[in-house]
Design a protein around this motif. Sequence first.
Motif, PDB file in Angstrom:
ATOM      1  N   SER A  97      16.849  23.858 -19.029  1.00  0.00           N
ATOM      2  CA  SER A  97      15.808  24.305 -18.094  1.00  0.00           C
ATOM      3  C   SER A  97      16.292  25.506 -17.282  1.00  0.00           C
ATOM      4  N   PHE A 114      10.441  30.485 -23.093  1.00  0.00           N
ATOM      5  CA  PHE A 114       9.844  29.153 -23.141  1.00  0.00           C
ATOM      6  C   PHE A 114       9.318  28.824 -24.539  1.00  0.00           C
ATOM      7  N   ASN A 172       6.590  26.589 -24.789  1.00  0.00           N
ATOM      8  CA  ASN A 172       5.188  26.193 -24.629  1.00  0.00           C
ATOM      9  C   ASN A 172       4.473  27.140 -23.676  1.00  0.00           C
ATOM     10  N   GLU A 187       1.968  26.568 -21.779  1.00  0.00           N
ATOM     11  CA  GLU A 187       1.659  25.962 -20.480  1.00  0.00           C
ATOM     12  C   GLU A 187       2.844  25.997 -19.517  1.00  0.00           C
ATOM     13  N   ASP A 188       4.058  26.233 -20.046  1.00  0.00           N
ATOM     14  CA  ASP A 188       5.246  26.261 -19.175  1.00  0.00           C
ATOM     15  C   ASP A 188       5.413  27.611 -18.473  1.00  0.00           C
ATOM     16  N   THR A 189       4.662  28.632 -18.929  1.00  0.00           N
ATOM     17  CA  THR A 189       4.854  29.983 -18.409  1.00  0.00           C
ATOM     18  C   THR A 189       3.932  30.280 -17.237  1.00  0.00           C
ATOM     19  N   TYR A 213       2.234  16.396 -23.655  1.00  0.00           N
ATOM     20  CA  TYR A 213       2.802  17.382 -24.579  1.00  0.00           C
ATOM     21  C   TYR A 213       1.818  17.728 -25.696  1.00  0.00           C
ATOM     22  N   GLN A 267       0.735  21.910 -16.859  1.00  0.00           N
ATOM     23  CA  GLN A 267       1.877  21.516 -16.031  1.00  0.00           C
ATOM     24  C   GLN A 267       1.407  21.317 -14.603  1.00  0.00           C
ATOM     25  N   PRO A 268       2.056  20.473 -13.773  1.00  0.00           N
ATOM     26  CA  PRO A 268       3.355  19.838 -14.036  1.00  0.00           C
ATOM     27  C   PRO A 268       3.255  18.443 -14.624  1.00  0.00           C
ATOM     28  N   GLY A 322       6.167  18.017 -17.067  1.00  0.00           N
ATOM     29  CA  GLY A 322       7.436  18.126 -16.352  1.00  0.00           C
ATOM     30  C   GLY A 322       7.689  16.930 -15.448  1.00  0.00           C
TER      31      GLY A 322
END
Lengths: 165, 165, 165
Positions: free
Chosen positions: B45, B54, B56, B58-60, C131, C137-138, C141
């Motif tokens: 992480s 990243f 995914n 959605e993580d950005t 996922y 997010q989150p 996470g």
Amino acid sequence: MSRSSVKSGEMARLTQFVDNEVFRAFATYAAIVLVKMMLMAVTTSYFRLTRKAFDNLEDTVSFGTGESAKKLVRGHPDVDRVRRCHLNDLENIVPFFGIGLLYALSGPELSSALLHFRIFTVCRIIHTFAYLIPLPQPSRGLSWAIGYVVTFSMLYNLMKSVLYL
Amino acid sequence: MSRSSVKSGEMARLTQFVDNEVFRAFATYAAIVLVKMMLMAVTTSYFRLTRKAFDNLEDTVSFGTGESAKKLVRGHPDVDRVRRCHLNDLENIVPFFGIGLLYALSGPELSSALLHFRIFTVCRIIHTFAYLIPLPQPSRGLSWAIGYVVTFSMLYNLMKSVLYL
Amino acid sequence: MSRSSVKSGEMARLTQFVDNEVFRAFATYAAIVLVKMMLMAVTTSYFRLTRKAFDNLEDTVSFGTGESAKKLVRGHPDVDRVRRCHLNDLENIVPFFGIGLLYALSGPELSSALLHFRIFTVCRIIHTFAYLIPLPQPSRGLSWAIGYVVTFSMLYNLMKSVLYL
């Protein structure tokens, strides 16, 4: 304290497990499939060295320096195949070990337990050869599926004994 | 039923394990290597966030939207390196845990068991630093190989006690 | 020999575990998360077949031959996503199983153990949906992080009982 209830003479060894045939059978077959999985690591090394295909620059040092070394940081179909086989082992042998251990501790019949352990072990060995040679499908698919079903069968028997939500 | 053979007063706790030194030693060292493995997740992480790389979309979301976000769905050599180290942990710590647990339950000498657990644990810690810094070979290769041999040594001792095919 | 100290009538079954509520609870929740992980394999197969994206040439045989088959040896974002979810399961469920088993054997309070097992299990199920759908997010996470903290909490309680360096 509850600890004082254990007699000192019994503290040295946990002898109940080596005297239990189901535990011994599980330990033997679990060890076989775990060793089989570990052998994938040396198989990967063998293919990396013979195919000259590495993941890390520092691993190429005995094959050259500078640009010629950098070119060896690359993939190779044979290496990728062993890696996939190794990962498939992890994905299947971890559940077998976890569910199998709990199943072995839940007091199943020896004959039934042996049948589960032996079929799974044979399937994973066939799966490895089917993946690496490779054998035409459905040899790999079938050996995977039978091992998968065996794990679910152990799970079913485990849940009959211990279910506690 | 066989269950009735266990006295009700013994049902509350499984005290035999916390009273057994080999089990306690295994639990301690297994916990250390499992935690070390878990720390690779936060290391990943950290590199993903600092390198902005990243897997995914959605993580950005906290780094931008639209095209600028899509560009962050990419690989990065530092992230890949931690991921390989993490996967190598899985491939080696899973067999250590499985074989080591069965070995600990098979009643080995405490001194011999401690030696196995300690060498393996030190090797995996060195392996991690050798992989991530990275140190020149053969530091990583050697720390991997010694841990591998230690696992086989536990297996040999386990099989001497429990082999049951 | 120490083995003779075990009465023959006790050799047939290891009954202490199925009579222990903490062990039964661990077996149940460990089985749930291991099965959840195993289901990722069939989810991957489903996406491979519907998206026609395979890793091995021999797997494409029912979809064509020659060049048209070779084109199906390719990646697909949906397949990659399930694979990452599966690998994340391995990385988190292996420590949960290892630390959780040792924790269950170290004689914790049933209510405390149940709380740990239940929160972890719920988190991993939420994590999977977060996922695969994917949820913004989150959610992913957070479900990952809570499961991670629960594993560390079991570890802390385990170490209070068994630490032996």
